[in-house]
Design a protein around this motif. Structure first.
Motif, PDB file in Angstrom:
ATOM      1  N   LYS A  69      58.156  83.096 -19.199  1.00  0.00           N
ATOM      2  CA  LYS A  69      59.101  81.396 -17.671  1.00  0.00           C
ATOM      3  C   LYS A  69      60.062  82.500 -17.436  1.00  0.00           C
ATOM      4  CE  LYS A  69      56.656  77.537 -16.010  1.00  0.00           C
ATOM      5  NZ  LYS A  69      56.908  77.939 -15.050  1.00  0.00           N
ATOM      6  N   ALA A  70      61.016  82.191 -18.431  1.00  0.00           N
ATOM      7  CA  ALA A  70      62.578  82.034 -18.069  1.00  0.00           C
ATOM      8  C   ALA A  70      63.234  83.422 -17.754  1.00  0.00           C
ATOM      9  CB  ALA A  70      63.137  81.192 -19.413  1.00  0.00           C
ATOM     10  N   ARG A  71      62.090  84.658 -17.605  1.00  0.00           N
ATOM     11  CA  ARG A  71      63.368  86.087 -17.445  1.00  0.00           C
ATOM     12  C   ARG A  71      63.123  86.041 -16.111  1.00  0.00           C
ATOM     13  NH1 ARG A  71      61.263  88.783 -22.265  1.00  0.00           N
ATOM     14  NH2 ARG A  71      62.507  90.008 -21.546  1.00  0.00           N
ATOM     15  N   PRO A  72      64.086  87.125 -15.472  1.00  0.00           N
ATOM     16  CA  PRO A  72      64.168  86.826 -13.768  1.00  0.00           C
ATOM     17  C   PRO A  72      63.730  87.603 -13.582  1.00  0.00           C
ATOM     18  CG  PRO A  72      66.139  88.091 -15.513  1.00  0.00           C
ATOM     19  CD  PRO A  72      65.429  87.480 -16.437  1.00  0.00           C
ATOM     20  N   PHE A  73      62.937  88.272 -14.011  1.00  0.00           N
ATOM     21  CA  PHE A  73      61.762  88.991 -13.750  1.00  0.00           C
ATOM     22  C   PHE A  73      60.503  88.358 -13.599  1.00  0.00           C
ATOM     23  CE2 PHE A  73      61.364  90.156 -17.649  1.00  0.00           C
ATOM     24  CZ  PHE A  73      60.322  89.933 -18.616  1.00  0.00           C
ATOM     25  N   PHE A  74      59.962  86.743 -14.002  1.00  0.00           N
ATOM     26  CA  PHE A  74      58.997  86.595 -13.842  1.00  0.00           C
ATOM     27  C   PHE A  74      58.312  86.514 -12.435  1.00  0.00           C
ATOM     28  CE2 PHE A  74      56.662  82.200 -14.037  1.00  0.00           C
ATOM     29  CZ  PHE A  74      55.437  82.415 -14.784  1.00  0.00           C
ATOM     30  N   ASN A  75      58.483  85.604 -11.882  1.00  0.00           N
ATOM     31  CA  ASN A  75      58.601  85.504 -10.579  1.00  0.00           C
ATOM     32  C   ASN A  75      57.873  87.334  -9.715  1.00  0.00           C
ATOM     33  OD1 ASN A  75      58.403  82.954 -10.162  1.00  0.00           O
ATOM     34  ND2 ASN A  75      60.848  82.749  -9.153  1.00  0.00           N
ATOM     35  N   ASP A  76      58.524  87.927 -10.166  1.00  0.00           N
ATOM     36  CA  ASP A  76      58.281  89.365  -9.471  1.00  0.00           C
ATOM     37  C   ASP A  76      56.810  89.835 -10.101  1.00  0.00           C
ATOM     38  OD1 ASP A  76      59.945  89.447  -7.258  1.00  0.00           O
ATOM     39  OD2 ASP A  76      61.341  90.898  -8.641  1.00  0.00           O
ATOM     40  N   LEU A  77      56.948  89.670 -11.595  1.00  0.00           N
ATOM     41  CA  LEU A  77      55.239  90.336 -12.432  1.00  0.00           C
ATOM     42  C   LEU A  77      55.169  89.651 -11.662  1.00  0.00           C
ATOM     43  CD1 LEU A  77      54.634  91.653 -15.169  1.00  0.00           C
ATOM     44  CD2 LEU A  77      55.035  89.203 -15.695  1.00  0.00           C
ATOM     45  N   VAL A  78      54.480  88.199 -11.702  1.00  0.00           N
ATOM     46  CA  VAL A  78      53.480  87.614 -11.610  1.00  0.00           C
ATOM     47  C   VAL A  78      52.960  87.981 -10.276  1.00  0.00           C
ATOM     48  CG1 VAL A  78      52.900  84.872 -10.539  1.00  0.00           C
ATOM     49  CG2 VAL A  78      53.836  85.558 -12.604  1.00  0.00           C
ATOM     50  N   SER A  79      53.822  88.131  -8.918  1.00  0.00           N
ATOM     51  CA  SER A  79      53.664  88.448  -7.967  1.00  0.00           C
ATOM     52  C   SER A  79      52.920  89.651  -7.743  1.00  0.00           C
ATOM     53  CB  SER A  79      54.732  88.468  -6.536  1.00  0.00           C
ATOM     54  OG  SER A  79      54.673  87.124  -6.986  1.00  0.00           O
ATOM     55  N   PHE A  80      53.125  90.736  -8.538  1.00  0.00           N
ATOM     56  CA  PHE A  80      52.540  91.643  -9.227  1.00  0.00           C
ATOM     57  C   PHE A  80      51.202  91.972  -9.417  1.00  0.00           C
ATOM     58  CE2 PHE A  80      52.395  95.326 -12.020  1.00  0.00           C
ATOM     59  CZ  PHE A  80      51.874  96.293 -11.382  1.00  0.00           C
ATOM     60  N   MET A  81      51.616  91.001 -10.349  1.00  0.00           N
ATOM     61  CA  MET A  81      50.100  90.546 -11.019  1.00  0.00           C
ATOM     62  C   MET A  81      48.557  90.402  -9.934  1.00  0.00           C
ATOM     63  SD  MET A  81      50.270  92.901 -13.892  1.00  0.00           S
ATOM     64  CE  MET A  81      49.123  92.059 -15.138  1.00  0.00           C
ATOM     65  N   ILE A  82      48.908  89.615  -8.889  1.00  0.00           N
ATOM     66  CA  ILE A  82      48.245  89.593  -8.348  1.00  0.00           C
ATOM     67  C   ILE A  82      47.813  89.503  -7.378  1.00  0.00           C
ATOM     68  CG2 ILE A  82      48.268  86.958  -8.970  1.00  0.00           C
ATOM     69  CD1 ILE A  82      49.451  85.599  -6.624  1.00  0.00           C
ATOM     70  N   SER A  83      48.533  90.761  -7.482  1.00  0.00           N
ATOM     71  CA  SER A  83      48.104  92.066  -6.092  1.00  0.00           C
ATOM     72  C   SER A  83      47.099  92.138  -6.109  1.00  0.00           C
ATOM     73  CB  SER A  83      49.116  93.148  -5.853  1.00  0.00           C
ATOM     74  OG  SER A  83      49.366  93.880  -7.041  1.00  0.00           O
ATOM     75  N   GLY A  84      46.036  92.731  -6.551  1.00  0.00           N
ATOM     76  CA  GLY A  84      45.281  93.169  -6.182  1.00  0.00           C
ATOM     77  C   GLY A  84      44.046  93.099  -7.653  1.00  0.00           C
ATOM     78  N   PRO A  85      42.806  93.446  -8.031  1.00  0.00           N
ATOM     79  CA  PRO A  85      42.299  93.306  -8.968  1.00  0.00           C
ATOM     80  C   PRO A  85      42.847  93.874 -10.362  1.00  0.00           C
ATOM     81  CG  PRO A  85      41.747  94.795  -7.570  1.00  0.00           C
ATOM     82  CD  PRO A  85      42.144  94.303  -6.964  1.00  0.00           C
ATOM     83  N   VAL A  86      42.126  94.001 -11.533  1.00  0.00           N
ATOM     84  CA  VAL A  86      42.894  94.352 -12.492  1.00  0.00           C
ATOM     85  C   VAL A  86      41.917  94.708 -13.551  1.00  0.00           C
ATOM     86  CG1 VAL A  86      45.580  93.611 -12.986  1.00  0.00           C
ATOM     87  CG2 VAL A  86      43.778  92.258 -13.658  1.00  0.00           C
TER      88      VAL A  86
END
Ligand code: UDP
Length: 141
Positions: A55-72
């Motif tokens: 949560k505190a890492r600078p890449f957190f928001n981008d990581l979350v956006s990427f993970m919800i960009s399509g099914p896994v």
């Protein structure tokens, strides 16, 4: 060596590349059994919860956006030394640093879109497995 379980996620980039079967084949050839499996499109809340440790890492928001960009594809893998075995199959977080022949070297485009997730320890694996699968949907064999 102990029989362990680990949680694997094939991330949206690799699902979009149509390499689910190729990656499953690598798991099976290395002796890992797929004992639970499901396709799932994470909500923002689910992705934030899964990656709460970052949560505190600078890449957190981008990581979350990427993970919800399509099914896994999410799966539980079981086998001797499963956590480390799976991490070795995955390769380094940054595909530019991943050993040739690893999943990330072969299918990942960048450190953000890096094809796969794997638990980093048996204790983390237990928490991550429970996040996605009730015990009764895991088929040890
Ligand atoms: N990540 C990122 N930028 C970074 C480091 C990590 O986008 O500089 C993402 C990447 O998708 C990685 C995930 O955050 O897989 C979790 O990071 P971790 O260090 O736990 O790597 P992993 O265990 O996935 O190899």
């Amino acid at each position: 060596m102990a029989v362990e379980r680990t949680l694997s996620i094939i991330k949206p980039d690799a699902v979009a590349k149509n390499v689910i079967g190729e990656i499953y084949s690598r798991f099976e050839k290395s002796g890992l059994k797929i004992i639970a499996s499901r396709m799932h499109h994470l909500s923002r809340q689910e992705a934030e919860g899964f990656y709460a440790v970052h949560k505190a890492r600078p890449f957190f928001n981008d990581l979350v956006s990427f993970m919800i960009s399509g099914p896994v594809m999410v799966q539980v893998l079981e086998g001797e030394n499963a956590v480390l075995n799976h991490r070795q199959l995955m390769g380094a977080t940054d595909p530019k640093k991943a050993e040739p022949g690893t999943i990330r070297a072969d299918f990942a485009d960048s450190i953000d879109a890096n094809a796969v997730h794997g638990s980093d320890a048996a204790e983390t694996a237990a928490v991550e497995i429970a996040y996605f699968f009730p015990a009764m949907s895991i088929y040890s064999r």
